[in-house]
Scaffold this active site. Structure first.
Site, PDB file in Angstrom:
ATOM      1  N   GLY A 201      27.004 -40.091  -9.389  1.00  0.00           N
ATOM      2  CA  GLY A 201      26.449 -40.868  -8.293  1.00  0.00           C
ATOM      3  C   GLY A 201      27.512 -41.458  -7.394  1.00  0.00           C
ATOM      4  CG  LEU A 227      23.973 -36.585  -7.197  1.00  0.00           C
ATOM      5  CD1 LEU A 227      24.417 -35.768  -6.000  1.00  0.00           C
ATOM      6  CD2 LEU A 227      23.682 -38.022  -6.798  1.00  0.00           C
ATOM      7  CG  ASP A 228      27.252 -36.185  -8.975  1.00  0.00           C
ATOM      8  OD1 ASP A 228      27.664 -35.362  -8.149  1.00  0.00           O
ATOM      9  OD2 ASP A 228      27.159 -37.403  -8.748  1.00  0.00           O
ATOM     10  CG  ASP A 229      22.754 -32.256 -14.647  1.00  0.00           C
ATOM     11  OD1 ASP A 229      23.322 -32.846 -15.597  1.00  0.00           O
ATOM     12  OD2 ASP A 229      21.844 -31.408 -14.806  1.00  0.00           O
TER      13      ASP A 229
END
Lengths: 284, 284, 284, 284
Positions: A201, A227-229
């Protein structure tokens, strides 16, 4: 010395005896010469992974490429084949931070990336002069909360028009939607400025400073709708102490972001990264 | 899960088309299943290197091992074949420093090394109680300048009697002569407490402190008749500052020596190290 | 937040009780406020080293700077005092390799270096366009074996005219003579592309490949009349394997050279580096 | 050389001009000689931190220690003073894993830790023979879900009886309750086998393998009532690839756990760690 034109196949599927012999035999019979071959077995899941790079017989590169897909399918394997003669077409997405942008372009000019840089896309005009210095086409596509779908549509149209094979988010400060990612038809590599999964995040350096960690990190991954995964390609860390305030973390982080993103892009362009589920196999 | 008994071949020789296919085909035809295969081409010298590990058909391990040598020779390659069922017999040489000794033995007890520790040999009696604690046979063979040839003769006799396959110099503070090295009939791994080729010879931490380097290192290498000059297996470094005096370098160096030596020994025991000329190829 | 104008003193001399109290007392009495103070004692040689940074009382920066020298002398210490308000004037020497050049200039533009870049000096014209892009004055001073003294005289005249405080050799491929170094009146920082003292002299990556080391390095040091022998400021290493040929070492080495040189320059400009004999004390 | 008996003060409180001068002046006036002094200002919060180590005048160590607390209070600072002559009394808590236990004890015997090991406490009897080998008193206090409060009461009674100054959880596989932590009256250092805040809680290596990270880590921190959330003292990471299964992560992680825990313990024993809020200042 000149490297001859090669084919690279990335394949994976259920493990079975003799796969290495069959793949190398197939190439040998067609007059190809294997330069590198690397394979991996996930013992737990019973999946076989292989990267094989070979010099095909004179004039048979494109026939071999097509035939290899059918051959792999006959083994129950999924394959991707790339020809070194076809340089991938790459678009770099940027916002205002310029360190990853300069780093990527200078490496590209130094011959570290076998690709064509066909576009720099930004939601701001700030880096237009820098792109002009390098002779790179620069496209400003502003993005606001209200018009994000329209902006992404313009981005997608541009990518299609330019037949882009890879998008690099070089500290592009907008989240790309799931629609964009499924619509763009090519992989998207993002650099996140933390050691994921820690500090996903926004403002990860501030999060790191607040937690008092002794190492900060950066993570290059394929962007996914979450997100960011996405599957992680490369990560690295740098040591910090209480003497480093957030500004110092940001400065030190720039070096991490540059080297981690560059390494991930290089591996991707050399067809060394195989995505499998939520993870990557990197044949380095 | 239980790992099945495997064979590992390390081979090298002049490069030629089809080597990967021939080797994997040979194994496949005899009913073997390749678990890992890794190869390397030295483009400059035109030499091909390969490590291949396979599960042979039931009951054919020892026949395959013998046959593989002949097969490799037919390809003009030099081969070494090891069977996982035959655990190498290892002797550790020590003097008074005990950190590498304890580290190696504790890793061995934790299952990190697939070998039998058959002897601890020392020119001093100091570590006899520690060896006794671990239940390891300890042999004191004193060495003086005058009787070094006689002492080495006793060491060689012991190694032969115990059918030792590997000698590890775990901070053994005597130089083994060329005669010993050619006579012992097995590889000898040494740990040197510097980043070779910097600071070869005696008191490397003192040399490092005098030069004002910002990193200290350790190097594991195969011992040869020329001191600190053998093929390097593994190296690592640690950061130091002006605040670290020689005592601190020695303390920090102990950690480097332990981990570098252990990694080299592990790779050697897993048949991952191929010596070629003055260098090593490590299939990690 | 704005950092106030500060003074930084680097001092060293024979250790004696009360030095920390005296220095901090002197600053306090004159209305200064210490921001950072770091000291070191070399126990073996009995030498005291200190870096102290303080905000002087309003308007007294230049008086304090002068008075501090006299005060330090009264303690038998040698001192150097720098005022943050006076930005050092820096010249970058380059040849044809441009990676360190771009890296230094981009960091400078990003605010990482508190200095003025007053000249780029080269024995070749190749990087003139790059310097022009950044708006930096570029001086071509060709050097041949025959006219080296004359070329160095031109370089020295330029440095004097520009009142240069620091010379950075950013992969400048000429050896600066002892006469130049003693004549230029300012420190010269060089980047050597090996882990010194290993592989001093020419073609260190080729030397490293020939020796089969498992780590390559880079070393930033102050240039002295003896080649590659000056006091080391910073070093770092990167892991390599048999898969990396000399071209790969050169590519990976570029990253090391950039980061090591940049760190050394940053420390120097922040007055964190104290040269003592053949070594440095870096108050990081 | 023999290091003289010293005092170490760790102090922190609101920043104000002249603190360095006042503290060093106070020590100088009482005939002390400062060996090391290190300070830090948190610019954002306006807090001053200092570690100062000095040789007090002959015979005045204990008087100085008491007086320093009053002096620090007069400056509005909070202080902790330790005398090198008083070796901290340390208890090690273990379960069945023995790698951190052996590592700590061997370092202690090598003189790396200035402390007395007064007890090994375990919820299992497995490591009793190992402790006996080292001549260390071993206390088995079984813990079950039902009787945990009673078990912790026995542990607390033992710690009090032995006047323990520090508890080290060397892969002790029980969570210590908030009541225990507030009741034990001394710091508790824990080693968690991940790079916190990533992978807190159970089975972190399995979590890391599932996420496909490219680095695994270990974190030493002071235990607090919230699991894996205490102030971090030290962290480190190691590189992993798809070739490493969970067993490999566990094996590689052991090395991280050993070195990270040992470094944290060493810093703590040298009075280099100042806890401030949720974070630590480590004067290394």
């Amino acid at each position: 010395m000149t490297t001859p034109a090669t084919l690279v196949a990335l394949l994976h599927g259920p493990d079975q005896p003799g796969l290495v012999a069959r793949v190398s035999g197939w190439i040998f019979e067609r007059g190809g010469n294997i330069l590198h071959a690397d394979q991996h077995r996930d013992m737990e899941s019973g999946v076989f992974f292989q990267r094989v790079e070979w010099v095909p017989a004179q004039g048979s590169a494109s026939a071999d490429s097509a035939a290899f897909h059918a051959f792999a399918a006959s083994l129950g394997m999924h394959a991707r084949v790339a020809a070194s003669a076809q340089r991938p077409r790459v678009a770099i997405f940027v916002s205002k931070f310029d360190h990853c942008f300069h780093d990527l372009v200078l490496r590209w000019r130094a011959g570290e990336f076998a690709c064509d840089l066909v576009a720099v896309v930004s939601n701001h005009a700030d880096l237009a002069p820098a792109a002009a210095t390098y002779g790179l086409p620069f496209h400003v596509i502003p993005v606001t909360a209200a018009d994000k779908p329209a902006a992404e549509a313009r981005q997608l149209a541009l990518l299609r028009e330019l037949r882009v094979d890879l998008v690099i988010m070089a500290r592009y400060m907008q989240v790309l939607s799931g629609d964009f990612l499924s619509g763009c038809g090519c992989p998207v590599i993002n650099i996140h400025h933390s050691f994921l999964p820690a500090f996903a995040g926004g403002k990860p350096y501030h999060q790191a400073a607040a937690r008092g960690v002794k190492l900060i990190g950066a993570t290059a991954h394929y962007a996914t709708a979450i997100l960011d995964d996405g599957p992680i390609i490369q990560q690295d860390v740098a040591r910090v102490t209480h003497r480093h305030d957030v500004e110092d973390l940001i400065r030190k982080g720039r070096d991490l972001e540059k080297s981690v993103l560059a390494q991930a892009v290089r591996w991707h362009l050399e067809n060394r990264v195989l995505v499998y589920g939520h993870k990557t196999v990197v044949f380095d």
